[in-house]
Structure formats: structure tokens, C-alpha cells
Design a protein around this motif. Structure first.
Motif, PDB file in Angstrom:
ATOM      1  N   ILE B 221       0.818  -1.209   0.000  1.00 16.37           N
ATOM      2  CA  ILE B 221       0.000   0.000   0.000  1.00 16.37           C
ATOM      3  C   ILE B 221       0.855   1.264   0.000  1.00 16.37           C
ATOM      4  O   ILE B 221       0.429   2.314   0.480  1.00 16.37           O
ATOM      5  CB  ILE B 221      -0.987   0.014   1.195  1.00 16.37           C
ATOM      6  CG1 ILE B 221      -0.241  -0.279   2.508  1.00 16.37           C
ATOM      7  CG2 ILE B 221      -2.103  -0.982   0.976  1.00 16.37           C
ATOM      8  CD1 ILE B 221      -1.081  -0.103   3.751  1.00 16.37           C
ATOM      9  N   GLY B 222       2.062   1.181  -0.521  1.00 14.58           N
ATOM     10  CA  GLY B 222       2.853   2.394  -0.737  1.00 14.58           C
ATOM     11  C   GLY B 222       3.730   2.823   0.411  1.00 14.58           C
ATOM     12  O   GLY B 222       4.417   3.832   0.337  1.00 14.58           O
ATOM     13  N   MET B 223       3.717   2.058   1.509  1.00  9.05           N
ATOM     14  CA  MET B 223       4.419   2.550   2.694  1.00  9.05           C
ATOM     15  C   MET B 223       5.915   2.281   2.704  1.00  9.05           C
ATOM     16  O   MET B 223       6.650   2.932   3.427  1.00  9.05           O
ATOM     17  CB  MET B 223       3.840   1.904   3.927  1.00  9.05           C
ATOM     18  CG  MET B 223       2.605   2.571   4.440  1.00  9.05           C
ATOM     19  SD  MET B 223       1.845   1.522   5.650  1.00  9.05           S
ATOM     20  CE  MET B 223       3.259   0.871   6.497  1.00  9.05           C
ATOM     21  N   CYS B 224       6.375   1.267   1.957  1.00 10.49           N
ATOM     22  CA  CYS B 224       7.750   0.848   2.220  1.00 10.49           C
ATOM     23  C   CYS B 224       8.723   1.032   1.071  1.00 10.49           C
ATOM     24  O   CYS B 224       9.917   1.192   1.289  1.00 10.49           O
ATOM     25  CB  CYS B 224       7.773  -0.590   2.717  1.00 10.49           C
ATOM     26  SG  CYS B 224       7.746  -1.821   1.428  1.00 10.49           S
ATOM     27  N   GLY B 225       8.256   0.996  -0.157  1.00 12.47           N
ATOM     28  CA  GLY B 225       9.177   1.197  -1.280  1.00 12.47           C
ATOM     29  C   GLY B 225      10.023  -0.019  -1.617  1.00 12.47           C
ATOM     30  O   GLY B 225      10.960   0.077  -2.396  1.00 12.47           O
ATOM     31  N   ALA B 226       9.688  -1.189  -1.067  1.00 10.40           N
ATOM     32  CA  ALA B 226      10.422  -2.410  -1.423  1.00 10.40           C
ATOM     33  C   ALA B 226      10.258  -2.706  -2.909  1.00 10.40           C
ATOM     34  O   ALA B 226      11.155  -3.229  -3.552  1.00 10.40           O
ATOM     35  CB  ALA B 226       9.901  -3.593  -0.609  1.00 10.40           C
ATOM     36  N   ARG B 228      10.106  -0.721  -5.395  1.00 11.81           N
ATOM     37  CA  ARG B 228      10.457   0.366  -6.312  1.00 11.81           C
ATOM     38  C   ARG B 228      11.220  -0.165  -7.522  1.00 11.81           C
ATOM     39  O   ARG B 228      11.974  -1.127  -7.436  1.00 11.81           O
ATOM     40  CB  ARG B 228      11.222   1.479  -5.594  1.00 11.81           C
ATOM     41  CG  ARG B 228      12.576   1.117  -5.066  1.00 11.81           C
ATOM     42  CD  ARG B 228      13.054   2.235  -4.135  1.00 11.81           C
ATOM     43  NE  ARG B 228      14.448   2.085  -3.764  1.00 11.81           N
ATOM     44  CZ  ARG B 228      14.878   1.328  -2.768  1.00 11.81           C
ATOM     45  NH1 ARG B 228      14.007   0.633  -2.054  1.00 11.81           N
ATOM     46  NH2 ARG B 228      16.167   1.257  -2.493  1.00 11.81           N
ATOM     47  N   CYS B 229      10.957   0.481  -8.634  1.00 15.14           N
ATOM     48  CA  CYS B 229      11.564   0.050  -9.882  1.00 15.14           C
ATOM     49  C   CYS B 229      11.842   1.314 -10.692  1.00 15.14           C
ATOM     50  O   CYS B 229      11.253   2.371 -10.441  1.00 15.14           O
ATOM     51  CB  CYS B 229      10.606  -0.870 -10.633  1.00 15.14           C
ATOM     52  SG  CYS B 229       8.919  -0.291 -10.664  1.00 15.14           S
ATOM     53  N   THR B 230      12.755   1.200 -11.647  1.00 19.21           N
ATOM     54  CA  THR B 230      13.069   2.359 -12.471  1.00 19.21           C
ATOM     55  C   THR B 230      12.285   2.257 -13.775  1.00 19.21           C
ATOM     56  O   THR B 230      12.400   1.284 -14.506  1.00 19.21           O
ATOM     57  CB  THR B 230      14.580   2.431 -12.740  1.00 19.21           C
ATOM     58  OG1 THR B 230      15.256   2.472 -11.475  1.00 19.21           O
ATOM     59  CG2 THR B 230      14.938   3.671 -13.535  1.00 19.21           C
ATOM     60  N   THR B 235      12.172   6.610 -10.346  1.00 17.66           N
ATOM     61  CA  THR B 235      11.852   5.541  -9.400  1.00 17.66           C
ATOM     62  C   THR B 235      10.355   5.571  -9.112  1.00 17.66           C
ATOM     63  O   THR B 235       9.823   6.590  -8.686  1.00 17.66           O
ATOM     64  CB  THR B 235      12.648   5.722  -8.094  1.00 17.66           C
ATOM     65  OG1 THR B 235      14.032   5.548  -8.387  1.00 17.66           O
ATOM     66  CG2 THR B 235      12.230   4.695  -7.051  1.00 17.66           C
ATOM     67  N   PHE B 237       6.833   3.141  -7.579  1.00 12.14           N
ATOM     68  CA  PHE B 237       6.458   2.017  -6.724  1.00 12.14           C
ATOM     69  C   PHE B 237       5.473   1.124  -7.485  1.00 12.14           C
ATOM     70  O   PHE B 237       4.431   1.598  -7.928  1.00 12.14           O
ATOM     71  CB  PHE B 237       5.770   2.517  -5.445  1.00 12.14           C
ATOM     72  CG  PHE B 237       6.681   3.217  -4.465  1.00 12.14           C
ATOM     73  CD1 PHE B 237       7.989   3.542  -4.790  1.00 12.14           C
ATOM     74  CD2 PHE B 237       6.218   3.540  -3.197  1.00 12.14           C
ATOM     75  CE1 PHE B 237       8.817   4.182  -3.885  1.00 12.14           C
ATOM     76  CE2 PHE B 237       7.034   4.184  -2.274  1.00 12.14           C
ATOM     77  CZ  PHE B 237       8.335   4.510  -2.622  1.00 12.14           C
ATOM     78  N   VAL B 240       1.687   1.188  -5.827  1.00  8.22           N
ATOM     79  CA  VAL B 240       0.729   2.286  -5.982  1.00  8.22           C
ATOM     80  C   VAL B 240       0.803   2.978  -7.344  1.00  8.22           C
ATOM     81  O   VAL B 240      -0.180   3.543  -7.813  1.00  8.22           O
ATOM     82  CB  VAL B 240       0.829   3.349  -4.861  1.00  8.22           C
ATOM     83  CG1 VAL B 240       0.348   2.781  -3.543  1.00  8.22           C
ATOM     84  CG2 VAL B 240       2.224   3.917  -4.730  1.00  8.22           C
TER      85      VAL B 240
END
Lengths: 471, 282
Positions: B221-226, B228-230, B235, B237, B240
Motif C-alpha cells: 500500500i505504498g508505505m515501504c518502497g520495497a 520500487r523500480c526504475t 523511481t 512504486f 501504488v
């Protein structure tokens, strides 16, 4: 009075702590809490001012003078009732509030001596009260039944602001349902603040207290996805409180930031706290294994991440911060605890880039050396680059703790909600009401990342406004 | 309290399983492209899985998973009538679906199940859908009949030639792009190398190509950024901002590296679980 003036002011009663050498290896609570004797001695330091200034320093306006007076009289029930009248989470606040800037910062004694340890006394009352026999507790309950089951209010998110709204409204006899996206309620108290600073059992106790008041927690319900604000009104909720927190972690936008081993503080802490990664493999959620950890940022979250990394087995943990120690936003107490446990502080270092090995794992970071310049908008001295002076820091994990930005999920699903120029929810400062009638908001989603108690203050103002409208 | 498993079918025994789970609040809102976060038990890890189908009236969602680690292995020990402790969703932005003409939907492995939901959405929006599904061999093809029930053009590719074209889905796709007049969009869901290969094929044709990323997630739900991708140098998420992105802009190499972040611990968990299973005779 004359007598009192002559009396020598005792120094502040120290808080017993777990030994720094021992606690770096466990997740047990660091501050152990006052005994009854210590609490009495500390409570007697209070001058019982005619016009107390401490109360105004408290965002939820606790009648501090009275509750401390009750401790002196050994009236625990009275002390607890006094605190609970305005604060639904005293055991939490006694632990995590920055009292030095609030009640204790306004204490008259603090002008010439050390202020009364109000936070520690608050914790003492909450913990000792909660430890009473279950039987006594049950007999107390009859005073608070749900009188108005026909009126129900929904809270989105279950962090400090929503819990305050729920506690206040339930106390006024209104049915409150709290919708939480994660699988356990508590918000930042659960996924963010580590066990050694705020034990989960303390949060669980506060949540149980709310359940006994008739508050219902619905986990796995994502506001804006599983249920929208409009759905809530259609389902008969008379008002909605948005307390979803700030949420989305900020990154630095420097090269190498997506290397394996670079984490947001939110991810690192959520894995360890919510996922119980400290007990892996008994719990399935893993945390990254590292020996040398760099934590970027110097707020309370950065301190939490650094101290967690130590407990997870790192041999060397440094806080990397671009200003100096004086500018650090973390509480002094948190910085001091971190340093005692062995966290190194590297000030005046701004991250430039992260470097990886041939498998894409972080092995080092380069920092720009800084000097302090003129004060900026925040009133703190701004860092200035020392041209050409860089340094490499060897690390196999980096944790980025430089703040958050608004989580878009609920906001995108609620396009009528007016936002301010930073993308946070616009809410009336007096009532917390948003641009949508009967929809209120408070906490980090309105102010940006702040403290537990300021979120609770906002929750309290909104809850009052909601009660005034509905009752 | 939990979320009941109404149906369980091992599509490929020991490897790929389909489950129909009771989760009315999720089913009510689920759209093609959405995913759920789920957790088996109180000691379990939250994992993301794409919703392969949903039935609003029955209040159910369908998931299809490949057994790759401890959580999915543990899921395989659950039976019909059993429960998940947590199912949370629907999450992520749904697939952008509008009437646009011809859409080619490519699916590989368990990705076929997720692709099927998106293909259905495109058919319902009035688009002509050409589906391409691939596997190593005929008996490993998933969701073939489900797809055929609403999509008249299903092309198949198998590595061993046991069904359809002998070779890769990308070769079938190449052929379609060369012969069809106008393809409005290509959607690819499957293993990362397949999605990457699809993007390489579509790039010279300048066809909009959508891929769905299966990043590691913690909260979803957007809280952690695990996750993340380019994408296009920025960058983003997956939870989300995605999980679907313009495939021509995705940094697949980074995605592949990040998917292996916890390999060591995942192996440790799996080993421990296998031992436990042996002890309990499962």
C-alpha cells in the motif's frame, strides 16, 4: 508558600534503564519505568502552581497538575481518570512524546532547575493502572456503554489520530468502526516504533481498552480501495475521520539508490516490527543481513532504524547526517540512547551516491563533506558543500530515513478532497473538517510527518467537532 | 475470521495451483490488473498475488500461484474449506482498458491466469483480443479453455512443439505484428525474461506495450518502497504507481536483481519448512 520557597528543590528522579551493553543485543524495552517510590518522590517535586503552564504545553491538554496531585495522594484511580479524560493512549504518550518541547518544556521548575518528569509520571500511572486485577477493571466498565448505537462514525487508518477519535467518540456513546489496511491495528505505533521503545503489548493494551468501549477494528480494509469515503456514507456512517498517516517514504534521488541492500526506514522497520523479522525464521518475514550499516537522516525514525540494525546483529552502525548534531530533529534522549548503544554519528556528510558489487549489492557510499552556513527556513543552519571534499563509507546496507510524502491511495480515490500545495489534506485547524462536509482529517496526512501526540491533538479536536455535530 | 478457500485445484501438480477464495469486499471492487496481499498464518509473510478472476455475486476471487518458496509451499498444504488469515485488496492501479481496436495479450507461466483477467476486460470493452500463451510443453499450459471461452483467437507456443507453434511466444507475436494491420496495444504478463523479450519484439513496431511487474512487496500500500523500480529513469512504486507500466521504459535488469534480494533467507525458510513437512509426514 514561604515554606516552599525555602525548600531545596530536589533534582529530577532518573529513569531506570536497561544497561546499554546488554540492551544492544535484545529487543526488550530500554526505559524500565518508575517504581511507586520513585514516582512519589518525583510527583512531590511538582510545585502545584496556581496557574500551571504545563497544561498549555500539552497538545491534548491533560490536567497535569491534578494528576500529579493524585499521585502524591496515592490516588491512582484519580490520576488515571484525570489523564484519560483527555488522552486515550497514556501508556503510549508517556513513552514517545517529546515532552521536553511540550509539557516539560513549559514547566515552571524548568526555568531554574530541571522540569518535573511529567512523561515518566504519565507512564507510571498508565502502566500501574493497567496492571491492576482484571476483576477491578471489569467492575469499572459499566460506566461506559454505547448509548447511541444509531450513530456510527468511521475512522480510516488506526494510528494515533484515529485511535484518539475512536476513544473520545466511544466515550461519548457513539459507535466507531476503525478501518485498517494492514493485518494488525495500531498504525505507526505498530509498524514504525520499535519494540524496545514502545512494546507491542503496551499498544495491544491500549487497543483492548478501546475495544471494551465498543470500538470495532476491521483489518485488511484499505480506505480508497476496499472501501471508499462515499461507500461509508452509503453504509450509514454519519461522519468519516481520515487518519491515514503520511506513508510514502522519500528517497534521495542519487545514483545507486535501488541497489540491493538499500532500504527505506519504513521498509526496514516494517519488516522487523510488523513482520517480526527479529524472530526469523520463526516468523517468515526476512530482514536483510548486514555488518556495516549507514542510516541516512537524523530524526527519531533514523535513530529507531540505527538501533534496530544493532539489535539485528550489525557490527557497525552510523548515522549519516548533512548538518551537525545541534540540528538533528530527533529527541535528545533518542540520540543519547543510540550513542550509548554504540551507534556512530557522522555529521556534515551529504550522500552523493551508492556503489554496488557485480551482483548489484551495495558495498559503499560516497558522501559530500559539508560545513554549516546561514540558517534556512526551518531556522536550522543549512549545510554548504565543501567543494571537492568527498569521502567513501564502506557499508553493506543503507537505510534511508529522510521523511515521507503523502500516500496517494485514499486521496486519488477521493478526488473531491481539497489538498494543500504539498499534497496533504486541507483541514480546518479548529475542527479538522475537510472540503467534504462531515469528513474530517488529522495527523500526518494533514501536517506531514510529525509526532504521535500532535496527531492525537488533531484527533481530539476533530472528535470534539464530530461529537458536537452529531449529539 | 479468516478467508475461506472454496475451491483448490492443482493445475500442474506440485507446481501451480488455483484457489477460489471467499473475500466479498475484495471481489466487489476488483478489476483486471489488481492484486491482493495475503498471509497464511500469524507467523506468515505478506505476499502479493495478482487477481486472476473474480465473481462479485458469489463474493469470490481467484488466485493462481507457482510454488517458489515457503509461503507458496505452505499455501499448497491448505485444503478446500481451509482459510487464509489475511486477504487485503484490491490493490494497485487496475489495467487501463478502453475501446482501442486490436489488443494482443501475451501470457507465460502463472502469468497466463492474470493475463486472462485482463484479456476478458478488453473483450468486454469491445476490443478484438488475440491471446498468445506459452509453456515448455502442452501439459503445462494454463487457463487455455477459460481463455477460449471468451476469446476466439488463442495462439499457443510450446518449447517442444507438443501444441501450437514450436518455439517461443515472442515468435508468434512477431508474426502477428508483421501481418496484422494495426495493433493498438500488447499486454505481456509472465516471467521477467519473457516480458523483457516481448518488449524487445514490440519496440521496432512502436506498439504500446504494457507489462505487469511482480516486485517484492511488504505492505502493498505504498508505505515501504520495497517494490520500487526504475521506469523511464524515474523511481516508481509497483504497488501504488503500477503494477502495470510501459514495458519499453522498464529497467528489467534492475528488477531481476531486486527480486533476488532475500534469496539466502528464502532458501533458509524453505529448507526449514521442508524438514517440518517431513517430520509431519506431509
Amino acid at each position: 508558600m514561604a515554606d516552599k520557597k525555602k525548600k531545596k528543590i530536589r533534582s529530577r528522579t532518573p529513569m531506570p534503564h536497561q544497561d546499554p551493553m546488554v540492551r544492544g543485543g535484545n529487543f526488550d524495552e530500554v526505559a524500565l519505568g518508575y517504581s511507586r517510590e520513585q514516582a512519589l518522590i518525583e510527583a512531590e517535586r511538582c510545585l502545584q502552581c496556581k496557574k500551571p503552564t504545563c497544561q498549555d504545553g500539552c497538545p491534548v491538554n491533560i490536567d497535569i497538575k491534578s494528576f500529579i496531585g493524585c499521585i502524591v495522594d496515592d490516588d491512582l484511580q484519580g490520576a488515571f481518570d484525570t489523564i484519560r479524560r483527555t488522552n486515550s493512549l497514556p501508556a503510549v504518550c508517556g513513552r514517545v512524546c517529546p515532552q521536553e518541547n511540550q509539557c516539560e518544556g513549559s514547566c515552571v521548575l524548568g526555568k531554574k532547575h530541571e522540569p518535573v518528569a511529567i512523561g515518566r509520571l504519565e507512564r507510571y500511572v498508565a502502566d500501574t493502572y493497567a496492571a491492576r486485577s482484571a476483576c477491578e477493571e471489569v467492575t469499572d466498565l459499566s460506566t461506559c456503554a454505547l448509548e447511541r448505537e444509531d450513530i456510527k462514525v468511521a475512522c480510516i487508518g488506526s494510528g494515533p489520530s484515529s485511535l484518539t477519535v475512536a476513544g473520545y467518540l466511544a466515550g461519548r456513546g457513539i459507535k466507531v468502526d476503525v478501518f485498517e489496511a494492514l493485518h494488525e491495528p495500531g498504525g505507526v505505533l505498530l509498524y514504525g516504533i520499535p519494540e524496545f521503545r514502545l512494546p507491542k503489548a503496551v499498544v495491544a493494551r491500549e487497543l483492548d481498552g478501546l475495544r471494551k468501549l465498543g470500538v470495532t477494528f476491521r483489518t485488511n480494509w484499505v480506505g480508497g480501495k476496499t472501501i471508499t469515503v462515499r461507500d461509508m456514507f452509503e453504509q450509514g456512517y454519519a461522519a468519516v475521520f481520515i487518519g491515514v498517516g503520511a506513508g510514502l517514504p522519500r528517497f534521495l534521488n542519487v545514483s545507486g539508490e535501488n541497489l540491493v541492500g538499500v532500504f527505506s526506514a519504513n521498509e526496514y522497520l516494517t519488516r522487523v516490527n510488523l513482520g517480526r523479522a527479529y524472530d526469523f525464521p520463526n516468523y517468515d518475514t526476512p530482514a536483510y543481513k548486514a555488518r556495516r550499516v549507514a542510516v541516512i537522516g537524523a530524526g527519531n525514525v533514523a535513530m529507531d532504524a540505527a538501533r534496530t540494525a544493532l539489535r539485528m546483529g550489525a557490527k557497525e552502525v552510523s548515522i549519516v547526517y548533512r548538518r551537525s548534531e545541534d540540528e538533528m530533529p530527533a529527541r535528545r534522549e533518542e540520540i543519547q540512547h543510540a550513542v550509548e548503544e554504540g551507534v556512530k554519528i557522522r555529521c556534515l556528510c551529504g550522500p552523493l551516491s551508492f556503489h554496488g558489487d557485480n551482483q548489484g549489492r551495495i558495498k559503499a557510499m560516497t558522501v559530500q563533506k559539508m560545513a554549516l552556513g546561514e540558517p534556512d527556513d526551518s531556522g536550522r543552519c543549512s549545510p554548504v558543500c565543501l567543494e571537492g571534499e568527498t569521502e567513501q563509507i564502506t557499508c553493506d546496507m543503507a537505510v534511508i530515513a529522510v521523511g515521507t510524502r503523502p500516500n496517494p491511495i485514499l486521496l486519488e480515490a477521493t478526488p473531491q478532497l481539497a489538498l494543500n500545495k504539498w499534497g496533504y489534506v486541507e483541514a480546518d485547524p479548529e475542527t479538522g473538517e475537510t472540503s467534504i462536509p462531515n469528513v474530517f482529517a488529522g495527523g500526518d496526512i494533514v501536517t506531514g510527518a510529525a509526532t504521535v501526540i500532535s496527531a492525537m491533538g488533531a484527533g481530539r479536536r476533530a472528535a470534539k467537532a464530530i461529537a458536537d455535530r452529531l449529539l | 475470521m479468516g478467508y475461506k478457500i472454496l475451491k483448490k485445484e492443482e493445475l500442474i501438480p506440485g507446481q501451480t495451483t488455483m484457489m477460489v477464495i471467499e473475500a466479498p469486499q475484495v471481489a466487489l471492487k476488483a478489476k483486471p490488473g489488481n492484486f491482493v496481499m495475503l498471509r497464511v498464518s500469524s507467523h506468515g509473510e505478506r505476499i502479493p498475488l495478482t487477481i486472476a478472476d473474480c465473481d462479485r455475486e458469489k463474493g469470490t476471487i481467484t488466485i493462481v500461484y507457482l510454488v517458489v518458496g515457503k509461503t507458496t509451499a505452505e499455501m499448497n498444504t491448505l485444503s478446500e474449506g481451509g482459510e487464509f488469515l489475511d486477504v487485503c485488496g484490491p490493490l494497485g492501479r487496475p489495467t487501463h482498458i478502453e475501446k482501442s481496436g486490436t489488443v494482443v495479450c501475451v501470457g507465460g507461466g502463472t502469468g497466463i491466469a492474470a493475463m486472462h483477467h485482463i484479456a476478458k476486460g478488453h473483450v468486454e470493452a469491445g476490443n478484438r483480443v488475440i491471446a498468445i500463451i506459452g509453456a515448455r510443453s502442452k501439459n503445462l499450459l494454463l487457463f487455455c479453455s477459460e481463455l477460449s471461452s471468451f476469446c476466439p483467437e488463442v495462439r499457443i507456443a510450446t518449447d517442444d512443439g507438443s501444441e501450437g507453434h514450436k518455439g517461443f511466444v515472442t515468435e508468434v507475436l512477431q508474426d502477428i505484428l508483421e501481418t496484422e494491420d494495426e495493433v493498438a496495444e500488447v499486454v505481456a504478463i509472465g516471467p521477467v525474461p519473457m516480458m523483457e523479450a516481448v518488449c524487445r519484439v514490440t519496440l521496432p513496431f512502436q506498439v504500446k506495450t504494457t507489462v505487469s511487474l511482480n516486485s517484492i512487496m511488504v505492505d502493498g500500500i505504498g508505505m515501504c518502497g520495497a517494490c520500487r523500480c526504475t521506469v523511464g529513469g524515474k523511481t516508481l512504486f509497483a504497488c501504488v504507481d503500477g503494477p502495470e507500466f510501459d514495458g519499453h521504459k522498464v529497467d528489467f535488469a534492475e528488477l531481476k536483481t531486486r527480486l533476488w534480494q532475500f534469496k539466502e533467507q528464502e532458501e533458509e525458510s524453505m529448507e526449514l519448512f521442508s524438514k517440518e513437512c517431513q517430520c509431519h509426514g506431509r
